[in-house]
Design an enzyme around this catalytic site. Structure first.
Site, PDB file in Angstrom:
ATOM      1  N   THR A  53      20.511 -75.324  -8.478  1.00  0.00           N
ATOM      2  CA  THR A  53      20.248 -74.426  -9.592  1.00  0.00           C
ATOM      3  C   THR A  53      19.923 -73.033  -9.074  1.00  0.00           C
ATOM      4  OG1 THR A  53      17.901 -75.059  -9.615  1.00  0.00           O
ATOM      5  CG2 THR A  53      19.383 -76.270 -11.055  1.00  0.00           C
TER       6      THR A  53
ATOM      7  N   GLN B   1      28.741 -80.901 -12.153  1.00  0.00           N
ATOM      8  CA  GLN B   1      27.660 -81.860 -12.373  1.00  0.00           C
ATOM      9  C   GLN B   1      27.154 -81.781 -13.805  1.00  0.00           C
ATOM     10  OE1 GLN B   1      23.430 -81.731 -10.864  1.00  0.00           O
ATOM     11  NE2 GLN B   1      24.185 -83.380  -9.554  1.00  0.00           N
TER      12      GLN B   1
ATOM     13  N   CYS C 291      17.622 -85.420 -11.012  1.00  0.00           N
ATOM     14  CA  CYS C 291      16.785 -84.251 -11.305  1.00  0.00           C
ATOM     15  C   CYS C 291      15.378 -84.700 -11.693  1.00  0.00           C
ATOM     16  CB  CYS C 291      17.396 -83.408 -12.418  1.00  0.00           C
ATOM     17  SG  CYS C 291      16.456 -81.899 -12.755  1.00  0.00           S
TER      18      CYS C 291
ATOM     19  N   GLY D 277      21.115 -79.640   0.774  1.00  0.00           N
ATOM     20  CA  GLY D 277      20.549 -78.823  -0.285  1.00  0.00           C
ATOM     21  C   GLY D 277      19.711 -77.691   0.268  1.00  0.00           C
ATOM     22  N   ARG D 278      18.399 -77.947   0.438  1.00  0.00           N
ATOM     23  CA  ARG D 278      17.514 -76.878   0.909  1.00  0.00           C
ATOM     24  C   ARG D 278      17.911 -76.372   2.285  1.00  0.00           C
ATOM     25  NH1 ARG D 278      11.538 -78.665   0.907  1.00  0.00           N
ATOM     26  NH2 ARG D 278      12.473 -80.653   1.504  1.00  0.00           N
TER      27      ARG D 278
END
Length: 660
Positions: A307, A359, A392, A527-528
């Site tokens: 996001t 997604q 999520c 991701g991160r």
């Protein structure tokens, strides 16, 4: 020496330490309290689905409610059609000016994006050349500037509104300005530079008027109501395949590979049952292999749907660094069905993205299946897979029954997967999961085998529960157990082998390949790790740790600016939207500790950074946790930020009072 540093602190070499006191750890959980990529849209989208609650009450709750990013405009705005040399059909009724001379007289002067070679490694880094008026009739023009859009495609969609207008305009005999188009470059780049997946205006109108038709979904829902579709839910007790996987895990060799559990797993190519058929709505009819694309993702790298920061320009940067699979930001099914421009922007794809997915998040088969059918109809030719978000953890999503809440609703999830498979034709459905909802109540090892049987073409498992968020290390031992459970079940049911990716705490090539080789996953979703160091994909491909220089990182930032302007536009609103998302990216990338400063390799994602200085002033600036410094970096490439513009990062600990 670093031995004196507190436990959990990154081991920075003594000569680079400013203080042993560590920098405050950014709160990733709090930062993820907002789902949207645009101000307030997430709250509005979620509130629209929340019956019985007034939006004005809910808007005051949750994280990051104070983040405001007002869209910046020129003082005098010219009509878009006039700016592009066209005739406005509204004439005098248009709310924008058609007086080009007046607009150009009031327009801010052109900008110049410096080459990275013009920026020094030492403070003050860059001093822009003072703007000089060369054409008194058009004082804002700079004939020496370069427009990123024009350079890339041969034309500029911003027309006269472009802040690099001098690069693609010429004077006509009567003294007026005419836009330049490089027809040859336009033809050469028509395929390679044109973004895909725009919602057709006619379809948007039908969605707004609720006249869009969903024949596949309607038939599927009708069969669900008449009980012609039966979804077998996971057993509550430990099924046979779990016990076999546990036994194999305990008795297996040192590697615990899937081959030890299911020797013939790679050879399973039988037809998958439970996926359904578009012509026969009964789920016990097997899907013919030629009707559904198979995902061969073994050995490929995958950028997680992210996001806010995971927008198209950022994904292009990751493609440059070697990522194979990209996915758009999480979108809400209900917002797709309403024709939301913000939501449909999430499916935009650049041609450089080799394998691209969308997604979806939702809590009901009727909305999720309809959204899948809509996406198939309007963008199916340019989408390679559709991912269901079952991971999520944020409250706004979880409390509606979406995201990780689906982990505790297997029957509903099964109906969603089966229905979406029918609606999407040959496009595969993938599923992203967490290990469970609450600590100590992992259920992914029971759920994932059935997810495979219901027709998922691929699964990703983040090694944390919803309750854990990012507060504990990912449980890769449990990821391994889940992989083995799926492989045993596939062998028993004669199902084809579905790729499984893991996720959690991957921050280096060493992390990546260790997890792949020790757990049996086909890859790791990043991701991160990619937010902090997008070049991680190069490291993984080349199996090395890259001591990237400050100069190379600056070139990466310059490229991100170019990609942002190409996507958001080169006019005043586009400039400052690009600035905003550049600062969002820097709000993660400052957390990178150059490996040349570390006493031991590789760096760890969850180690806290002590106060340190870089090997030059530029490296020190890029490591600054002060959001004002991120704005300063943006000003090197995009000119001074407007007085009315401010940036508040998601990680509010980095915000200062001067930032408003």
């Amino acid at each position: 020496m670093s031995a004196s540093l507190p436990p959990g602190t990154a081991p920075v070499k003594a000569e680079f330490l400013i203080s042993a006191k560590h920098i405050d750890v950014p709160d990733d959980d709090a930062a993820e309290g907002k789902t949207g990529h645009a101000p307030d849209t997430a709250d509005k989208r979620e509130d629209d689905r929340d019956s019985g609650k007034k939006r004005k009450d809910k808007s005051k709750r949750g994280a990051n409610k104070g983040r405001r990013f007002a869209k910046m405009h020129d003082e005098l705005e010219v009509c878009w059609k006039t700016a592009n040399g066209q005739t406005c059909e509204f004439g005098d009724k248009c709310k924008f000016t058609h007086d080009v001379s007046a607009y150009l007289a009031a327009k801010p002067h052109d900008l110049r994006i410096p080459e990275t070679s013009d920026i020094s490694n030492e403070s003050p880094f860059y001093t822009p050349t003072p703007f000089t008026v060369t054409d008194p009739q058009n004082p804002s023009l700079d004939p020496h500037t370069k427009c990123p859009l024009f350079e890339a495609t041969g034309s500029c969609k911003s027309g006269l509104k472009c802040r690099f207008l001098g690069a693609h305009v010429q004077k006509t005999e009567d003294g007026s300005l005419s836009l330049i188009t490089d027809e040859d470059k336009c033809a050469r780049t028509a395929i390679s530079e044109t973004e895909q997946n725009y919602l057709h205006p006619e379809a948007r109108t039908k969605l707004h008027k609720k006249r869009y038709e969903y024949p596949i979904t309607d038939r599927y829902l009708k069969d669900l109501e008449s009980q012609k579709v039966v979804i077998a839910e996971p057993e509550q007790d430990e099924p046979d395949w779990v016990a076999k996987a546990d036994a194999a895990s305990s008795a297996g060799g040192p590697s615990g590979t899937v081959a030890e559990v299911v020797p013939n797993a790679d050879a399973l190519v039988a037809q998958r049952t439970g996926a359904g058929d578009q012509m026969d709505m009964s789920v016990d009819v097997p899907l013919r292999a030629e009707e559904k694309k198979r995902l061969h993702w073994e050995g490929k790298t995958y950028l997680a749907p992210l996001t806010t920061v995971g927008n198209l320009p950022f994904r292009r940067i990751c493609v440059d660094y070697g990522v194979d699979i990209t996915c758009g930001e999480m979108g809400l099914a209900t917002s797709f069905l309403s024709g939301s421009k913000e939501e449909w922007s999430l499916v935009r794809r650049h041609p450089s993205e080799r394998m691209f997915g969308v997604q979806l998040a939702g809590n009901k088969p009727n909305t999720m299946v309809r959204a899948a059918e809509l996406i198939q109809n309007e963008a199916g030719g340019n989408i390679d897979f559709v991912d269901i978000n079952c991971g999520c953890p944020i409250d706004l999503v979880y409390k509606t029954g979406s995201g990780s809440a689906l982990l505790d609703s297997p029957g509903k999830l099964g109906r969603i997967i089966v229905g979406m498979n029918k609606a999407l034709g040959d496009i595969p459905v993938t599923v992203k999961l967490r290990t469970g909802v609450k600590d100590g109540r992992n259920n992914a090892h029971k759920l994932m085998p059935r997810v495979s049987e219901w027709g998922a073409g691929m699964m990703t498992l983040h090694g944390r529960t919803r309750q854990q968020r990012y507060t504990k290390l990912a449980d890769w031992d449990y990821v391994k157990e889940c992989v083995q459970s799926v492989r045993v079940y596939e062998a028993e049911k004669n199902l084809p082998r579905a790729p499984i990716f893991g996720g959690g705490d991957c921050y280096s090539a060493e992390d990546y390949w260790h997890n792949v080789e020790s757990t049996g996953v086909d890859g790791v979703m990043i991701g991160r790790g990619a937010l902090i160091k997008p070049w991680i994909f190069t490291e993984i491909k080349e199996r090395r740790e890259w001591d990237i220089s400050s100069r190379e990182r600056l070139e990466h930032i310059r490229k991100l600016v170019d990609y942002g302007l190409n996507h958001f536009g080169s006019d005043t609103p586009g400039i400052n939207t690009t600035r905003r998302y550049l600062c969002e990216a820097l709000s993660f990338q400052y957390r990178y500790i150059p490996i040349g400063l570390l006493e031991r390799l590789p760096g760890r994602l969850n180690e806290r950074a002590p106060a340190f200085k870089g090997r030059d002033d530029l490296e020190t600036l890029l490591a600054s946790p002060d959001s004002r410094d991120w704005v300063k970096i943006s000003e090197m490439f995009l000119g001074p930020a407007p007085e009315a513009w401010s940036f508040m990062p998601k990680h509010k600990s980095n915000a200062y009072e001067s930032q408003g």
